[in-house]
Design an enzyme around this catalytic site. Structure first.
Site, short mmCIF file in Angstrom:
data_model
loop_
_atom_site.label_atom_id
_atom_site.label_comp_id
_atom_site.label_asym_id
_atom_site.label_seq_id
_atom_site.Cartn_x
_atom_site.Cartn_y
_atom_site.Cartn_z
N ASN A 211 11.55 8.28 2.88
CA ASN A 211 11.40 8.27 1.42
C ASN A 211 10.89 9.63 0.95
OD1 ASN A 211 8.40 8.25 1.41
ND2 ASN A 211 8.74 6.31 2.47
N ASP A 280 9.21 -0.12 4.23
CA ASP A 280 9.05 -1.58 4.31
C ASP A 280 9.90 -2.18 5.43
OD1 ASP A 280 7.27 -1.72 2.21
OD2 ASP A 280 8.87 -1.74 0.71
N LYS A 290 24.35 8.65 19.17
CA LYS A 290 24.65 8.90 17.77
C LYS A 290 25.72 7.91 17.28
CE LYS A 290 26.17 12.62 14.81
NZ LYS A 290 26.99 13.80 14.77
N ASP A 307 2.65 -4.69 7.50
CA ASP A 307 1.90 -4.12 6.38
C ASP A 307 0.54 -3.67 6.92
OD1 ASP A 307 0.20 -3.74 4.11
OD2 ASP A 307 1.77 -4.71 2.92
N ILE A 308 0.39 -2.38 7.10
CA ILE A 308 -0.81 -1.83 7.76
C ILE A 308 -2.05 -2.13 6.93
CG2 ILE A 308 -1.88 0.25 8.72
CD1 ILE A 308 1.03 1.44 8.84
N LEU A 309 -1.93 -1.90 5.63
CA LEU A 309 -3.09 -2.10 4.75
C LEU A 309 -3.54 -3.56 4.76
CD1 LEU A 309 -5.05 -1.11 2.58
CD2 LEU A 309 -3.23 -1.39 0.89
N PHE A 324 -2.73 2.06 -2.39
CA PHE A 324 -1.99 2.67 -3.49
C PHE A 324 -0.81 1.78 -3.83
CE2 PHE A 324 -4.54 6.21 -2.59
CZ PHE A 324 -4.45 7.08 -3.67
N LYS A 338 -0.70 -6.92 -6.09
CA LYS A 338 -0.76 -6.41 -4.71
C LYS A 338 -2.18 -6.41 -4.17
CE LYS A 338 2.96 -3.64 -4.31
NZ LYS A 338 3.74 -2.43 -4.47
O1 C5P Z 1 3.54 -3.09 -0.73
P1 C5P Z 1 3.51 -1.65 -1.09
O2 C5P Z 1 4.27 -0.80 -0.12
O3 C5P Z 1 3.84 -1.30 -2.49
O4 C5P Z 1 1.93 -1.31 -0.95
C1 C5P Z 1 1.46 -0.05 -1.06
C2 C5P Z 1 0.16 0.09 -0.31
O5 C5P Z 1 0.18 -0.56 0.94
C3 C5P Z 1 -0.14 1.52 0.01
O6 C5P Z 1 -1.52 1.69 0.03
C4 C5P Z 1 0.49 1.69 1.37
O7 C5P Z 1 -0.08 2.77 2.08
C5 C5P Z 1 0.18 0.38 2.02
N1 C5P Z 1 1.21 -0.08 2.98
C6 C5P Z 1 0.91 -0.16 4.32
N2 C5P Z 1 1.84 -0.63 5.20
C7 C5P Z 1 3.07 -0.99 4.78
C8 C5P Z 1 3.40 -0.91 3.43
C9 C5P Z 1 2.44 -0.44 2.56
O8 C5P Z 1 -0.20 0.18 4.71
N3 C5P Z 1 3.96 -1.44 5.65
#
Ligand code: C5P
Length: 401
Positions: A211, A280, A290, A307-309, A324, A338
């Site tokens: 991205n 995502d 390739k 989702d790490i957060l 964020f 969120k």
């Molecule tokens: O769900 P979204 O991607 O909009 O959420 C954004 C927040 O979640 C950001 O703080 C981003 O760094 C974190 N995030 C994460 N792991 C993911 C997706 C988002 O830590 N797979």
């Protein structure tokens, strides 16, 4: 725990009889848990041997700017970045003059000119040299530029004279360093783990999905936390930015690598700030070769990334979490949803893909939300915005601050 624990301290030793005290200083710094690297000027080597300081610091002692073997191991610019603090003890009148003039003709003066970290100087010289207007003016100039001056003390001098010019005792320097590091900023003694930048999700050995995140906001936040005295670990996706001076930076590519790097370190941190634009989805299979063009259309099957957060926020004893939310519309409502869903303490919402700021830009505006409150941080440069966000996090992290 000493505020010196795990801090990177570069000790500069210049030529003067007080250099013999540097050995004791290195010993005390190590005992307090600091990582110490010593850089000596040529003149310092006439008063104390590199071997002594090497044995006490447990690291090679550097003397030469143009030393290919040492430069290959850790170059002078890397050393300048590595140091959380640079302490010059003893600092001779000559070295202070060269520092004031911005001269970079040896390793130590070059590091001092290149570093973004605080420089502390502990002068040691004959009292007449200290009292000389040239030295007085150099000292004043250095202080105006933010160099910290500790000492000198008054008393008996090696030359038999009495007066100001004695280097502070190693134990005194250690106490001052500990106070300096502990009282230094709103996040002194705190460990902040940050993610920044995009992730790359491989399709085959040469292609990936990614991205437009530049990493600028995350890197600016790392710098802002460092300026507030935090110990910073930055887990970064691929970006074109230099690592922030004083931070531990871990380079990763994919979301899975980022997750692992975070989980390996999250137990040691007090705050977790997720600034990365994590993909995502990732391709279900990564082709070993390739991918060849054959048909008119090509389907890609993607699977969800962790989702790490949310994962960090759901830990049994989570750190204070800040996320964020980059949205192309209705950022505040989406960010609030969120924040609740992921269970994070604070979330910073911004519009992307519009004129307001966001990805690939140098400025940005944020709306920051927490349980029962919110604040607008108006459009400004990312570093200034990062300072404001860090100040706001400090308020929420320890309410009543
Ligand atoms: O769900 P979204 O991607 O909009 O959420 C954004 C927040 O979640 C950001 O703080 C981003 O760094 C974190 N995030 C994460 N792991 C993911 C997706 C988002 O830590 N797979």
């Amino acid at each position: 725990m000493s505020p010196l624990q795990d801090r990177n301290l570069l000790l500069g030793v210049t030529g003067g009889i007080a250099a013999y005290k540097s050995a004791e200083l290195v010993r005390l710094l190590r005992r307090a848990g600091a990582r110490v690297r010593v850089v000596m000027t040529g003149a310092a080597g006439r008063f104390i041997t590199p071997m002594t300081l090497q044995a006490l610091s447990g690291e090679p002692v550097r003397q030469e700017l143009f030393d290919p073997a040492h430069e290959a191991a850790m170059g002078h610019i890397e050393l300048a970045r590595w140091a959380d603090r640079i302490l010059i003890a003893p600092a001779s009148a000559d070295f202070m003059a060269r520092l004031a003039a911005g001269i970079a003709d040896d390793l130590l003066s070059t590091i001092c000119l290149a570093t973004g970290s605080p420089v502390i100087v502990a002068p040691a010289m004959n009292q007449g040299m200290w009292r000389n207007p040239a030295t007085r003016e150099n000292a004043a100039l250095l202080q105006r530029r933010g160099v910290v001056l500790w000492g000198p003390a008054e008393g008996e001098q090696a030359c038999g004279e009495q007066g100001p010019g004695r280097m502070l005792e190693p134990a005194d320097l250690l106490r001052r360093l500990e106070r300096h590091l502990a009282g230094d900023g709103r996040f002194a003694g705190r460990h902040v783990l940050l993610t920044a930048g995009p992730t790359r999700e491989a399709l085959d050995p040469v292609r990936y999905l990614t991205n437009r995140s530049s990493g600028k906001m995350g890197y600016a936040l790392a710098e802002a936390f460092l300026a507030e005295g935090a110990q910073v670990t930055l887990v970064s996706g691929p970006v074109a930015l230099p690592p922030p001076a004083g931070a531990e930076t871990i380079a990763v590519e994919s979301a899975l690598e980022m997750e692992q790097a975070v989980l390996d370190r999250v137990n040691r941190c007090d705050l977790f700030v997720a600034c990365a634009a994590v993909a995502d989805y990732r391709p279900r299979v990564v082709a070993g070769e390739k991918i060849k063009k054959r048909d008119e259309t090509l389907g890609l099957e993607l699977v969800r990334n962790p989702d790490i957060l949310a994962r960090v926020a759901a830990l049994p004893a989570p750190p204070f979490t800040v996320g964020f939310a980059a949205e192309t519309s209705d950022p505040v409502a989406r960010a609030e949803e969120k924040r609740r869903r992921k269970g994070v303490d604070m979330i910073a919402a911004n519009l992307v893909g519009a004129a307001e700021g966001g990805f690939e830009r140098d400025d940005n505006a944020l709306t920051v939300l927490w349980e029962g409150g919110h604040r607008e941080l108006p459009l400004s440069g990312k570093r200034q915005l990062a300072d404001r966000l860090v100040a706001l996090i400090a308020e929420r992290y320890e309410p009543g601050n």
